[in-house]
Design a protein around this motif. Structure first.
Motif, PDB file in Angstrom:
ATOM      1  N   GLY A  89      89.200  32.731  24.697  1.00  0.00           N
ATOM      2  CA  GLY A  89      90.203  31.694  24.550  1.00  0.00           C
ATOM      3  C   GLY A  89      89.598  30.373  24.109  1.00  0.00           C
ATOM      4  N   HIS A  90      90.111  29.269  24.678  1.00  0.00           N
ATOM      5  CA  HIS A  90      89.780  27.935  24.178  1.00  0.00           C
ATOM      6  C   HIS A  90      88.360  27.495  24.511  1.00  0.00           C
ATOM      7  CE1 HIS A  90      90.670  24.017  22.582  1.00  0.00           C
ATOM      8  NE2 HIS A  90      90.414  23.421  23.735  1.00  0.00           N
ATOM      9  N   VAL A  91      87.855  27.876  25.669  1.00  0.00           N
ATOM     10  CA  VAL A  91      86.487  27.480  26.036  1.00  0.00           C
ATOM     11  C   VAL A  91      85.627  28.738  25.946  1.00  0.00           C
ATOM     12  CG1 VAL A  91      85.071  26.307  27.762  1.00  0.00           C
ATOM     13  CG2 VAL A  91      87.461  25.692  27.514  1.00  0.00           C
ATOM     14  N   CYS A  92      85.270  29.063  24.716  1.00  0.00           N
ATOM     15  CA  CYS A  92      84.736  30.394  24.408  1.00  0.00           C
ATOM     16  C   CYS A  92      83.338  30.643  24.946  1.00  0.00           C
ATOM     17  CB  CYS A  92      84.778  30.639  22.900  1.00  0.00           C
ATOM     18  SG  CYS A  92      83.849  29.422  21.934  1.00  0.00           S
ATOM     19  N   TYR A  93      82.658  29.602  25.418  1.00  0.00           N
ATOM     20  CA  TYR A  93      81.337  29.839  26.005  1.00  0.00           C
ATOM     21  C   TYR A  93      81.440  30.262  27.469  1.00  0.00           C
ATOM     22  CZ  TYR A  93      81.720  25.013  27.836  1.00  0.00           C
ATOM     23  OH  TYR A  93      82.133  23.854  28.462  1.00  0.00           O
ATOM     24  N   ILE A  94      82.669  30.341  27.988  1.00  0.00           N
ATOM     25  CA  ILE A  94      82.877  30.844  29.344  1.00  0.00           C
ATOM     26  C   ILE A  94      83.328  32.309  29.290  1.00  0.00           C
ATOM     27  CG2 ILE A  94      84.183  30.595  31.483  1.00  0.00           C
ATOM     28  CD1 ILE A  94      82.194  28.358  31.058  1.00  0.00           C
ATOM     29  N   ASP A  95      84.497  32.574  28.707  1.00  0.00           N
ATOM     30  CA  ASP A  95      84.996  33.953  28.688  1.00  0.00           C
ATOM     31  C   ASP A  95      84.434  34.784  27.545  1.00  0.00           C
ATOM     32  OD1 ASP A  95      86.406  32.485  26.820  1.00  0.00           O
ATOM     33  OD2 ASP A  95      88.381  33.261  27.364  1.00  0.00           O
ATOM     34  N   GLY A  96      83.683  34.160  26.658  1.00  0.00           N
ATOM     35  CA  GLY A  96      83.011  34.907  25.589  1.00  0.00           C
ATOM     36  C   GLY A  96      81.528  34.611  25.563  1.00  0.00           C
ATOM     37  N   LEU A  97      80.940  34.406  26.750  1.00  0.00           N
ATOM     38  CA  LEU A  97      79.568  33.901  26.865  1.00  0.00           C
ATOM     39  C   LEU A  97      78.553  34.697  26.057  1.00  0.00           C
ATOM     40  CD1 LEU A  97      77.485  31.989  28.193  1.00  0.00           C
ATOM     41  CD2 LEU A  97      77.367  33.625  30.100  1.00  0.00           C
ATOM     42  N   GLU A  98      78.539  36.007  26.211  1.00  0.00           N
ATOM     43  CA  GLU A  98      77.514  36.804  25.532  1.00  0.00           C
ATOM     44  C   GLU A  98      77.640  36.710  24.019  1.00  0.00           C
ATOM     45  OE1 GLU A  98      77.179  40.797  26.900  1.00  0.00           O
ATOM     46  OE2 GLU A  98      76.897  40.224  29.000  1.00  0.00           O
ATOM     47  N   GLN A  99      78.876  36.805  23.506  1.00  0.00           N
ATOM     48  CA  GLN A  99      79.085  36.682  22.065  1.00  0.00           C
ATOM     49  C   GLN A  99      78.728  35.280  21.584  1.00  0.00           C
ATOM     50  OE1 GLN A  99      82.844  38.596  20.493  1.00  0.00           O
ATOM     51  NE2 GLN A  99      83.234  38.833  22.689  1.00  0.00           N
ATOM     52  N   PHE A 100      79.109  34.278  22.391  1.00  0.00           N
ATOM     53  CA  PHE A 100      78.807  32.886  22.047  1.00  0.00           C
ATOM     54  C   PHE A 100      77.296  32.714  21.898  1.00  0.00           C
ATOM     55  CE2 PHE A 100      77.790  28.497  23.170  1.00  0.00           C
ATOM     56  CZ  PHE A 100      78.690  27.782  22.402  1.00  0.00           C
ATOM     57  N   ASN A 101      76.539  33.135  22.895  1.00  0.00           N
ATOM     58  CA  ASN A 101      75.087  32.991  22.841  1.00  0.00           C
ATOM     59  C   ASN A 101      74.484  33.773  21.671  1.00  0.00           C
ATOM     60  OD1 ASN A 101      74.854  31.274  25.057  1.00  0.00           O
ATOM     61  ND2 ASN A 101      74.571  32.943  26.515  1.00  0.00           N
ATOM     62  N   SER A 102      75.049  34.942  21.377  1.00  0.00           N
ATOM     63  CA  SER A 102      74.504  35.770  20.299  1.00  0.00           C
ATOM     64  C   SER A 102      74.728  35.137  18.928  1.00  0.00           C
ATOM     65  CB  SER A 102      75.118  37.173  20.334  1.00  0.00           C
ATOM     66  OG  SER A 102      76.484  37.151  19.920  1.00  0.00           O
ATOM     67  N   LEU A 103      75.703  34.244  18.825  1.00  0.00           N
ATOM     68  CA  LEU A 103      75.959  33.524  17.578  1.00  0.00           C
ATOM     69  C   LEU A 103      75.179  32.215  17.510  1.00  0.00           C
ATOM     70  CD1 LEU A 103      79.831  33.984  17.387  1.00  0.00           C
ATOM     71  CD2 LEU A 103      78.159  35.002  15.826  1.00  0.00           C
ATOM     72  N   VAL A 104      75.198  31.472  18.618  1.00  0.00           N
ATOM     73  CA  VAL A 104      74.648  30.120  18.604  1.00  0.00           C
ATOM     74  C   VAL A 104      73.121  30.100  18.620  1.00  0.00           C
ATOM     75  CG1 VAL A 104      74.480  27.971  19.933  1.00  0.00           C
ATOM     76  CG2 VAL A 104      76.698  29.047  19.579  1.00  0.00           C
ATOM     77  N   VAL A 105      72.504  30.910  19.470  1.00  0.00           N
ATOM     78  CA  VAL A 105      71.044  30.854  19.603  1.00  0.00           C
ATOM     79  C   VAL A 105      70.336  31.184  18.276  1.00  0.00           C
ATOM     80  CG1 VAL A 105      69.020  31.847  20.750  1.00  0.00           C
ATOM     81  CG2 VAL A 105      71.025  31.179  22.090  1.00  0.00           C
ATOM     82  N   PRO A 106      70.683  32.276  17.578  1.00  0.00           N
ATOM     83  CA  PRO A 106      70.028  32.528  16.290  1.00  0.00           C
ATOM     84  C   PRO A 106      70.278  31.416  15.273  1.00  0.00           C
ATOM     85  CG  PRO A 106      71.122  34.510  17.090  1.00  0.00           C
ATOM     86  CD  PRO A 106      71.568  33.388  17.963  1.00  0.00           C
ATOM     87  N   PHE A 107      71.479  30.842  15.274  1.00  0.00           N
ATOM     88  CA  PHE A 107      71.773  29.739  14.357  1.00  0.00           C
ATOM     89  C   PHE A 107      70.866  28.545  14.640  1.00  0.00           C
ATOM     90  CE2 PHE A 107      74.175  25.749  13.678  1.00  0.00           C
ATOM     91  CZ  PHE A 107      74.306  25.791  12.298  1.00  0.00           C
ATOM     92  N   LEU A 108      70.659  28.245  15.934  1.00  0.00           N
ATOM     93  CA  LEU A 108      69.817  27.107  16.292  1.00  0.00           C
ATOM     94  C   LEU A 108      68.351  27.361  15.984  1.00  0.00           C
ATOM     95  CD1 LEU A 108      71.368  26.025  19.721  1.00  0.00           C
ATOM     96  CD2 LEU A 108      71.866  25.134  17.438  1.00  0.00           C
ATOM     97  N   LYS A 109      67.937  28.622  15.987  1.00  0.00           N
ATOM     98  CA  LYS A 109      66.516  28.941  15.800  1.00  0.00           C
ATOM     99  C   LYS A 109      66.143  29.247  14.356  1.00  0.00           C
ATOM    100  CE  LYS A 109      64.135  30.860  18.982  1.00  0.00           C
ATOM    101  NZ  LYS A 109      63.493  31.824  19.912  1.00  0.00           N
TER     102      LYS A 109
END
Length: 288
Positions: free
Chosen positions: A267-287
């Motif tokens: 939903g709206h705060v996707c780093y809570i209910d979509g944590l694993e997917q969120f991290n899998s997108l954000v961490v590689p982008f940042l690195k």
């Protein structure tokens, strides 16, 4: 474990923040949270960033967590929020940060920040945000109604419960009681004044990201957009934002492909209910 600290702005408001411990040369990632939440909501993301050599810098919006609200509750705008963060970075002696990751109003603040303070942020992650105030979008002003309801109640309790359900849905809340309880407790640290003043920013005639989107390329080097699949019509709205940002990158002669990623079942705060997917997108982008 780093401590929560407070920085006093020139207008005497206190800004609550936390800069995670780590090597001084570790890339710093600003995490900007939504309305009706405080920076502890990012705890699980911070752990993942730290495991990947990234240091998180978090702060609380006006009247949220331990940050104080201004005396004039109508004075907060996204410009003023961006300038608060610029003052905080100066206080910390940071002339640049590796990334800004924002959700909801924290994402809108990121777009404004890279326009007002270009060259400080390298990478920008924009998640689950509207692009305009209701008056600019020609839509019903739900923020005003919610502020009035909270003032009538004299408490944030009903607003927090309604927001929790709107963000995550009854099914997720029932299936994740511990995380729902954690978020509920964090949301209740938002004061009535904090809610009203941040709603003022969201309701302001000055809140319109569309004229800024093509200028994002001048303010940072790379952008990723993320949205929860179940976040009302934001997947469609954010596709329009992606197009505007990408057009600006092309005009600037940058070949970057600006991606919009949708997190399934979030939903709206996707780093809570979509944590694993969120991290899998954000961490590689940042690195990368």
């Amino acid at each position: 474990m780093s401590a929560t600290r407070s920085f006093t702005l020139p207008d005497s408001r206190a800004v609550s923040y936390k800069l995670e411990s780590g090597p001084e040369n570790a890339p710093i990632v600003v995490l900007a949270n939504s309305l009706t939440s405080n920076f502890e909501s990012w705890d699980h993301v911070v752990e993942k960033l730290a495991a990947n050599g990234l240091r998180a810098l978090r702060w609380d919006q006006p009247g949220h967590g331990r940050s104080s609200a201004p005396a004039d509750l109508s004075s907060t705008t996204f410009d003023s929020i961006a300038d608060d963060v610029a003052a905080l970075l100066k206080h910390l002696g940071l002339s640049a940060v590796h990334a800004w990751v924002g959700v909801s109003m924290g994402a809108a603040a990121g777009v404004v920040f890279v326009n007002r303070h270009p060259g400080i942020v390298n990478k920008l992650v924009v998640c689950d945000t509207i692009a305009q105030s209701p008056v600019n979008a020609g839509t019903e002003d739900l923020f005003s109604a919610r502020v009035s309801a909270a003032r009538t109640d004299g408490t944030m309790d009903n607003i927090c419960e309604g927001t929790l359900e709107r963000w995550f849905g009854k099914e997720w809340i029932a299936a994740n009681p511990h995380e729902a309880a954690r978020m509920r407790a964090l949301m209740r640290t938002t004061s009535l004044d904090g809610f009203e003043t941040c709603c003022a920013a969201l309701r302001s005639k000055t809140f319109d990201l569309y004229p800024l989107l093509e200028k994002v390329a001048a303010g940072c080097n790379d952008v990723l957009l993320i949205v929860g699949e179940k976040d009302a019509d934001l997947p469609t709205q954010m596709q329009k934002m992606r197009s505007g940002i990408e057009q600006g990158f092309r005009a600037a002669g940058k070949s970057n492909s600006i991606r919009l990623e949708v997190i399934k079942n979030a939903g709206h705060v996707c780093y809570i209910d979509g944590l694993e997917q969120f991290n899998s997108l954000v961490v590689p982008f940042l690195k990368q």
